[in-house]
Design a protein around this motif. Structure first.
Motif, mmCIF file in Angstrom:
data_model
loop_
_atom_site.group_PDB
_atom_site.id
_atom_site.type_symbol
_atom_site.label_atom_id
_atom_site.label_comp_id
_atom_site.label_asym_id
_atom_site.label_seq_id
_atom_site.Cartn_x
_atom_site.Cartn_y
_atom_site.Cartn_z
ATOM 1 N N ALA A 220 0.961 -1.196 0.162
ATOM 2 C CA ALA A 220 0.046 -0.057 -0.076
ATOM 3 C C ALA A 220 0.786 1.194 0.208
ATOM 4 O O ALA A 220 0.730 2.337 -0.711
ATOM 5 C CB ALA A 220 -0.875 -0.182 1.314
ATOM 6 N N LEU A 221 1.933 1.219 0.802
ATOM 7 C CA LEU A 221 2.881 2.372 0.802
ATOM 8 C C LEU A 221 3.430 2.814 -0.546
ATOM 9 O O LEU A 221 3.496 3.773 -1.208
ATOM 10 C CB LEU A 221 3.865 1.945 1.742
ATOM 11 N N GLY A 222 3.923 1.571 -1.192
ATOM 12 C CA GLY A 222 4.420 1.750 -2.556
ATOM 13 C C GLY A 222 3.419 2.263 -3.647
ATOM 14 O O GLY A 222 3.796 3.243 -4.464
ATOM 15 N N ILE A 223 2.465 1.756 -3.476
ATOM 16 C CA ILE A 223 1.400 2.470 -4.301
ATOM 17 C C ILE A 223 1.175 3.929 -3.983
ATOM 18 O O ILE A 223 1.130 4.788 -4.957
ATOM 19 C CB ILE A 223 -0.037 1.646 -4.017
ATOM 20 N N LEU A 224 0.907 4.467 -2.580
ATOM 21 C CA LEU A 224 0.786 5.622 -2.240
ATOM 22 C C LEU A 224 1.987 6.551 -2.815
ATOM 23 O O LEU A 224 1.539 7.787 -3.632
ATOM 24 C CB LEU A 224 0.405 5.787 -0.999
ATOM 25 N N LEU A 225 3.243 6.201 -2.628
ATOM 26 C CA LEU A 225 4.262 6.829 -3.181
ATOM 27 C C LEU A 225 4.161 6.842 -4.663
ATOM 28 O O LEU A 225 4.635 7.959 -5.229
ATOM 29 C CB LEU A 225 5.491 6.155 -2.412
ATOM 30 N N ALA A 226 3.924 5.888 -5.322
ATOM 31 C CA ALA A 226 4.120 5.963 -6.623
ATOM 32 C C ALA A 226 2.970 6.983 -7.231
ATOM 33 O O ALA A 226 3.430 7.706 -8.266
ATOM 34 C CB ALA A 226 3.752 4.690 -7.240
ATOM 35 N N GLY A 227 1.756 7.047 -6.510
ATOM 36 C CA GLY A 227 0.719 7.868 -7.138
ATOM 37 C C GLY A 227 1.257 9.391 -6.976
ATOM 38 O O GLY A 227 0.886 10.168 -7.610
ATOM 39 N N GLU A 228 1.813 9.586 -5.602
ATOM 40 C CA GLU A 228 2.051 10.912 -5.388
ATOM 41 C C GLU A 228 3.501 11.549 -5.936
ATOM 42 O O GLU A 228 3.419 12.712 -6.241
ATOM 43 C CB GLU A 228 2.206 11.172 -3.846
ATOM 44 N N ARG A 229 4.233 10.503 -6.109
ATOM 45 C CA ARG A 229 5.630 11.019 -6.660
ATOM 46 C C ARG A 229 6.038 10.468 -8.158
ATOM 47 O O ARG A 229 7.126 10.854 -8.592
ATOM 48 C CB ARG A 229 6.689 10.685 -5.573
ATOM 49 N N GLY A 230 5.275 9.463 -8.571
ATOM 50 C CA GLY A 230 5.874 8.980 -9.668
ATOM 51 C C GLY A 230 5.485 9.664 -10.989
ATOM 52 O O GLY A 230 4.967 10.807 -10.824
ATOM 53 N N LYS A 231 6.013 9.397 -11.905
ATOM 54 C CA LYS A 231 5.871 10.185 -13.183
ATOM 55 C C LYS A 231 4.714 9.556 -13.926
ATOM 56 O O LYS A 231 4.821 8.344 -14.248
ATOM 57 C CB LYS A 231 7.357 9.986 -14.168
ATOM 58 N N PRO A 232 3.838 10.285 -14.518
ATOM 59 C CA PRO A 232 2.824 9.827 -15.348
ATOM 60 C C PRO A 232 3.340 9.109 -16.722
ATOM 61 O O PRO A 232 4.546 9.512 -17.331
ATOM 62 C CB PRO A 232 1.976 11.297 -15.936
ATOM 63 N N GLY A 233 2.888 8.154 -16.875
ATOM 64 C CA GLY A 233 3.173 7.254 -18.223
ATOM 65 C C GLY A 233 4.080 6.285 -17.771
ATOM 66 O O GLY A 233 4.401 5.304 -18.608
ATOM 67 N N GLU A 234 4.634 6.078 -16.451
ATOM 68 C CA GLU A 234 5.619 5.204 -16.107
ATOM 69 C C GLU A 234 4.861 4.128 -15.382
ATOM 70 O O GLU A 234 3.776 4.188 -14.636
ATOM 71 C CB GLU A 234 6.591 5.977 -15.080
ATOM 72 N N ALA A 235 5.655 2.693 -15.413
ATOM 73 C CA ALA A 235 5.368 1.955 -14.442
ATOM 74 C C ALA A 235 6.317 1.647 -13.232
ATOM 75 O O ALA A 235 7.574 2.109 -13.231
ATOM 76 C CB ALA A 235 5.117 0.640 -15.115
#
Ligand code: NAD
Ligand code: TYD
Length: 337
Positions: A220-235
């Motif tokens: 869940a933490l990984g998903i939250l951080l990916a959502g907040e800090r990740g770059k659109p278009g990326e996996a």
């Protein structure tokens, strides 16, 4: 910040809502969930969120639930490989319907509303069987089960909305997850609840298949951080760094419960069974992610939770639906073992 969590009454979705309540108390959370066999409002006990009962394939329900939401986290899915293989057209069809078509309905609505982030929660199973080495995000998708293929299809639909319409889509690919509130059809909760009741533990084939395991709150933490800090278009791969043979895990569960290893029964293997999944998750570490729980502590905590919360899982296991599933999936296998 107002967020929509689809599938929030399921296992990882409800753990995600619990993590958000603890880490982002300022967020307002809307849960949209169809309450299939795997969804339970009880999984959201003691959490404050707005609950909308509905199907992600239903544009009206989706539109109502997404009202005013800035981020969408899509956990809703048919999630169990064995059910996708059961040869029942209604069941197998539900995987394609929810995991592919449902993603399209969500993307359409998110595009119309101009949401700031759309997080598609996917799985390491989209990479297929990984004989050696570790999957990286640029590897080709090579799913092998109907479940994994449906999830790969959902990812591609979401990605197409990024490419074609600029929808800010971020995809996460998590590894095998375990923890409280997991439906007792998956390896760990099935084995724990069987062992508590001194029932045989049906290990597929030689039990030498390997998975990378992650505790639900870490996923869940990984998903939250990916959502907040990740770059659109990326996996982003969300791994736990705990590669274990199925056999080892089952032995550990029996040890934790003080039950005999003789409860293990090797049964007929799953069709097309992937021998190994393994993730390289360096990319998400770059967003500040690191698992917080060791496998051994998390397994102990999970086993203790299932010992304490017999009210939760007995209500499921005693139900006619579960009994029917269990009989179809295991009766013959156990008899032949
Ligand atoms: P789960 O089966 O426990 O929960 C799924 C939830 O989605 C349930 O609450 C169900 O009612 C809901 N749902 C199903 N169809 C729906 C529909 N059409 N509309 C609205 N709601 C619907 O699954 P989980 O293990 O919590 O998995 C959550 C997500 O994480 C899934 O997308 C899954 O593919 C992904 N994932 C799971 C794992 C794992 O090990 N469990 C690992 C990696 C990724
Ligand atoms: P599962 O929890 O179904 O997750 P996935 O198939 O998505 O990895 O299964 C994890 C592993 O455990 C997988 O290799 C299949 C095996 N398994 C058994 O040996 N017996 C069982 O009864 C179940 C449910 C799984």
């Amino acid at each position: 910040m107002k967020i929509l969590v689809t599938g929030g009454a399921g296992f990882i979705g409800s753990n995600f809502v619990r993590l958000v309540a603890a880490e982002r108390p300022e967020f307002r959370v809307v849960v949209l969930d169809k309450l299939t066999y795997a969804g339970r409002v009880q999984n959201l006990e003691n959490l404050s969120c707005e609950f909308v009962e509905g199907d992600i394939c239903d544009p009206q329900a989706v539109s109502r639930a997404m009202e005013g939401c800035e981020m969408v986290f899509n956990f809703a899915a048919e999630s169990h490989v064995d059910r996708s293989l059961m040869g029942d057209p209604d069941l197998a069809g539900a995987f394609v319907q929810t995991d592919v078509y449902g993603v399209y309905v969500l993307c359409e609505e998110a595009k119309k509303r101009g949401v700031e982030r759309f997080i598609q929660v996917s799985t390491d199973e989209v990479y297929g069987d990984v004989e050696s080495g570790y999957s990286v995000e640029s590897d080709p998708l090579a799913p092998r089960s109907p479940y994994a293929a449906s999830k790969a299809g959902g990812e591609l639909i979401a990605r197409s909305y990024f490419v074609s319409h600029g929808l800010p889509v971020i995809t996460t690919r998590g590894s095998n997850t375990f923890g409280p509130y997991q439906f007792p059809e998956k390896l760990i909760p099935l084995m724990v609840t069987n062992a508590i009741d001194d029932k045989p533990l049906p290990l597929y084939g030689d039990g030498m298949q390997r998975r990378d395991w992650i505790f639900a709150l870490d996923h869940a933490l990984g998903i939250l951080l990916a959502g907040e800090r990740g770059k659109p278009g990326e996996a982003y791969n969300v791994g736990g760094g705990n590669e274990r043979y199925n056999k080892e895990i089952v032995a550990q569960i029996l040890q934790l419960l003080g039950k005999p290893q003789s409860l293990i029964k090797h049964v007929e293997d799953r069709a097309g069974h992937d021998r190994r999944y393994a993730l390289n998750f360096e990319k998400i570490k770059g967003l500040g992610y690191a698992p917080r729980h060791s496998f051994e502590d998390a397994l102990r905590e999970t086993v203790a939770w299932f010992q304490e919360r017999q009210d939760w899982w007995r209500a499921i296991r005693d139900g006619a639906d579960y009994q029917d599933f269990y009989r179809r999936q295991y009766a013959q296998r156990l008899q032949n073992a």
